[in-house]
Design a protein around this motif. Structure first.
Motif, PDB file in Angstrom:
ATOM      1  N   UNK A 189     -29.781   6.961 -13.766  1.00 58.25           N
ATOM      2  CA  UNK A 189     -31.166   6.559 -13.973  1.00 58.25           C
ATOM      3  C   UNK A 189     -31.771   6.084 -12.661  1.00 58.25           C
ATOM      4  N   UNK A 190     -32.868   6.730 -12.284  1.00 53.09           N
ATOM      5  CA  UNK A 190     -33.547   6.384 -11.043  1.00 53.09           C
ATOM      6  C   UNK A 190     -34.751   5.487 -11.265  1.00 53.09           C
ATOM      7  N   UNK A 238     -38.179   8.233 -18.386  1.00 53.25           N
ATOM      8  CA  UNK A 238     -37.068   7.863 -17.516  1.00 53.25           C
ATOM      9  C   UNK A 238     -36.735   9.075 -16.661  1.00 53.25           C
ATOM     10  N   UNK A 239     -36.476   8.830 -15.382  1.00 54.79           N
ATOM     11  CA  UNK A 239     -36.147   9.898 -14.439  1.00 54.79           C
ATOM     12  C   UNK A 239     -34.679   9.745 -14.046  1.00 54.79           C
ATOM     13  N   UNK A 240     -33.928  10.847 -14.169  1.00 56.98           N
ATOM     14  CA  UNK A 240     -32.512  10.866 -13.828  1.00 56.98           C
ATOM     15  C   UNK A 240     -32.273  11.839 -12.681  1.00 56.98           C
ATOM     16  N   UNK A 241     -31.374  11.470 -11.779  1.00 60.56           N
ATOM     17  CA  UNK A 241     -31.052  12.371 -10.670  1.00 60.56           C
ATOM     18  C   UNK A 241     -30.084  13.456 -11.140  1.00 60.56           C
ATOM     19  N   UNK A 242     -29.653  14.291 -10.214  1.00 58.98           N
ATOM     20  CA  UNK A 242     -28.784  15.412 -10.576  1.00 58.98           C
ATOM     21  C   UNK A 242     -27.385  14.957 -10.987  1.00 58.98           C
ATOM     22  N   UNK A 294     -35.460  -1.122 -30.839  1.00 56.02           N
ATOM     23  CA  UNK A 294     -35.099   0.138 -31.498  1.00 56.02           C
ATOM     24  C   UNK A 294     -35.652   1.328 -30.726  1.00 56.02           C
ATOM     25  N   UNK A 295     -36.890   1.195 -30.210  1.00 57.93           N
ATOM     26  CA  UNK A 295     -37.482   2.275 -29.401  1.00 57.93           C
ATOM     27  C   UNK A 295     -36.664   2.518 -28.140  1.00 57.93           C
ATOM     28  N   UNK A 296     -36.179   1.433 -27.521  1.00 58.67           N
ATOM     29  CA  UNK A 296     -35.369   1.574 -26.311  1.00 58.67           C
ATOM     30  C   UNK A 296     -34.066   2.296 -26.628  1.00 58.67           C
ATOM     31  N   UNK A 297     -33.414   1.931 -27.714  1.00 61.87           N
ATOM     32  CA  UNK A 297     -32.171   2.599 -28.122  1.00 61.87           C
ATOM     33  C   UNK A 297     -32.428   4.078 -28.369  1.00 61.87           C
ATOM     34  N   UNK A 298     -33.516   4.370 -29.046  1.00 60.22           N
ATOM     35  CA  UNK A 298     -33.905   5.760 -29.325  1.00 60.22           C
ATOM     36  C   UNK A 298     -34.160   6.527 -28.022  1.00 60.22           C
ATOM     37  N   UNK A 299     -34.842   5.897 -27.067  1.00 62.80           N
ATOM     38  CA  UNK A 299     -35.127   6.525 -25.775  1.00 62.80           C
ATOM     39  C   UNK A 299     -33.847   6.828 -25.011  1.00 62.80           C
ATOM     40  N   UNK A 325     -41.500  -0.140 -21.507  1.00 62.45           N
ATOM     41  CA  UNK A 325     -41.234   0.072 -20.077  1.00 62.45           C
ATOM     42  C   UNK A 325     -40.587  -1.178 -19.467  1.00 62.45           C
ATOM     43  N   UNK A 326     -41.160  -2.336 -19.719  1.00 63.62           N
ATOM     44  CA  UNK A 326     -40.630  -3.570 -19.138  1.00 63.62           C
ATOM     45  C   UNK A 326     -39.236  -3.900 -19.659  1.00 63.62           C
ATOM     46  N   UNK A 327     -39.008  -3.690 -20.959  1.00 57.58           N
ATOM     47  CA  UNK A 327     -37.676  -3.938 -21.525  1.00 57.58           C
ATOM     48  C   UNK A 327     -36.657  -2.978 -20.917  1.00 57.58           C
ATOM     49  N   UNK A 328     -37.023  -1.718 -20.797  1.00 58.47           N
ATOM     50  CA  UNK A 328     -36.111  -0.719 -20.217  1.00 58.47           C
ATOM     51  C   UNK A 328     -35.766  -1.067 -18.770  1.00 58.47           C
ATOM     52  N   UNK A 329     -36.755  -1.467 -18.004  1.00 54.47           N
ATOM     53  CA  UNK A 329     -36.503  -1.837 -16.603  1.00 54.47           C
ATOM     54  C   UNK A 329     -35.603  -3.062 -16.538  1.00 54.47           C
ATOM     55  N   UNK A 330     -35.882  -4.043 -17.368  1.00 52.58           N
ATOM     56  CA  UNK A 330     -35.110  -5.279 -17.350  1.00 52.58           C
ATOM     57  C   UNK A 330     -33.650  -5.041 -17.746  1.00 52.58           C
ATOM     58  N   UNK A 331     -33.431  -4.239 -18.789  1.00 55.64           N
ATOM     59  CA  UNK A 331     -32.077  -4.021 -19.283  1.00 55.64           C
ATOM     60  C   UNK A 331     -31.316  -2.973 -18.465  1.00 55.64           C
ATOM     61  N   UNK A 332     -31.977  -1.855 -18.167  1.00 53.06           N
ATOM     62  CA  UNK A 332     -31.289  -0.733 -17.516  1.00 53.06           C
ATOM     63  C   UNK A 332     -31.258  -0.830 -15.991  1.00 53.06           C
ATOM     64  N   UNK A 333     -32.141  -1.603 -15.409  1.00 53.34           N
ATOM     65  CA  UNK A 333     -32.225  -1.836 -13.968  1.00 53.34           C
ATOM     66  C   UNK A 333     -32.145  -0.557 -13.128  1.00 53.34           C
ATOM     67  N   UNK A 334     -33.121   0.344 -13.299  1.00 58.64           N
ATOM     68  CA  UNK A 334     -33.118   1.567 -12.500  1.00 58.64           C
ATOM     69  C   UNK A 334     -33.233   1.247 -11.003  1.00 58.64           C
TER      70      UNK A 334
END
Length: 124
Positions: free
Chosen positions: A45-46, A37-41, A10-15, A111-120
């Motif tokens: 997602x970076x 999370x850092x996004x480019x121009x 739920x936190x990841x969805x919210x983020x 952080x680990x879930x976001x990296x695993x799912x979103x694969x920046x």
């Protein structure tokens, strides 16, 4: 255990759905534990990271290749020619999303879930 998994999901969805912030807005969060999370121009997602002090991470850490992995990678891969160019992008071109966490354990799980799912791109 299932409750914890659902809470982090739920936190990841919210983020992911949260609004983007500027560098200065994130830097104003003092002594707060969370994930960013850092996004480019182009809004891609970076990088995903965690910190226990946003004002330190965004005040000094993100400005030097010796103190932050993303800065080091951007210079090494020649995405930016030098530290000053990269600093300009961090401050003026990149966008950020953050999630405030209650403790380090929650931040690390998110952080680990976001990296695993979103694969920046730069977390590899």
């Amino acid at each position: 255990m299932e409750v914890h998994i659902q809470a982090v999901s739920a936190k990841l969805t919210e983020l992911v759905k949260s609004k983007t912030l500027t560098f200065e807005e994130v830097k104003n969060y003092k002594n707060i534990m969370g994930v960013y999370m850092v996004f480019d121009q182009l809004d891609q997602l970076m990088y995903v990271g965690s910190t226990n002090k946003f004002h330190v991470r965004f005040g000094t850490d993100l400005r030097y290749e010796s103190t932050h992995t993303l800065m080091r990678k951007l210079i090494k891969l020649k995405i930016h020619v030098d530290r000053l160019t990269a600093q300009n992008y961090f401050s003026n071109h990149y966008k950020y999303k953050i999630s405030i966490c209650k403790d380090k354990r929650e931040a690390e799980a998110l952080e680990h879930l976001a990296i695993w799912i979103l694969q920046p791109v730069y977390n590899k």
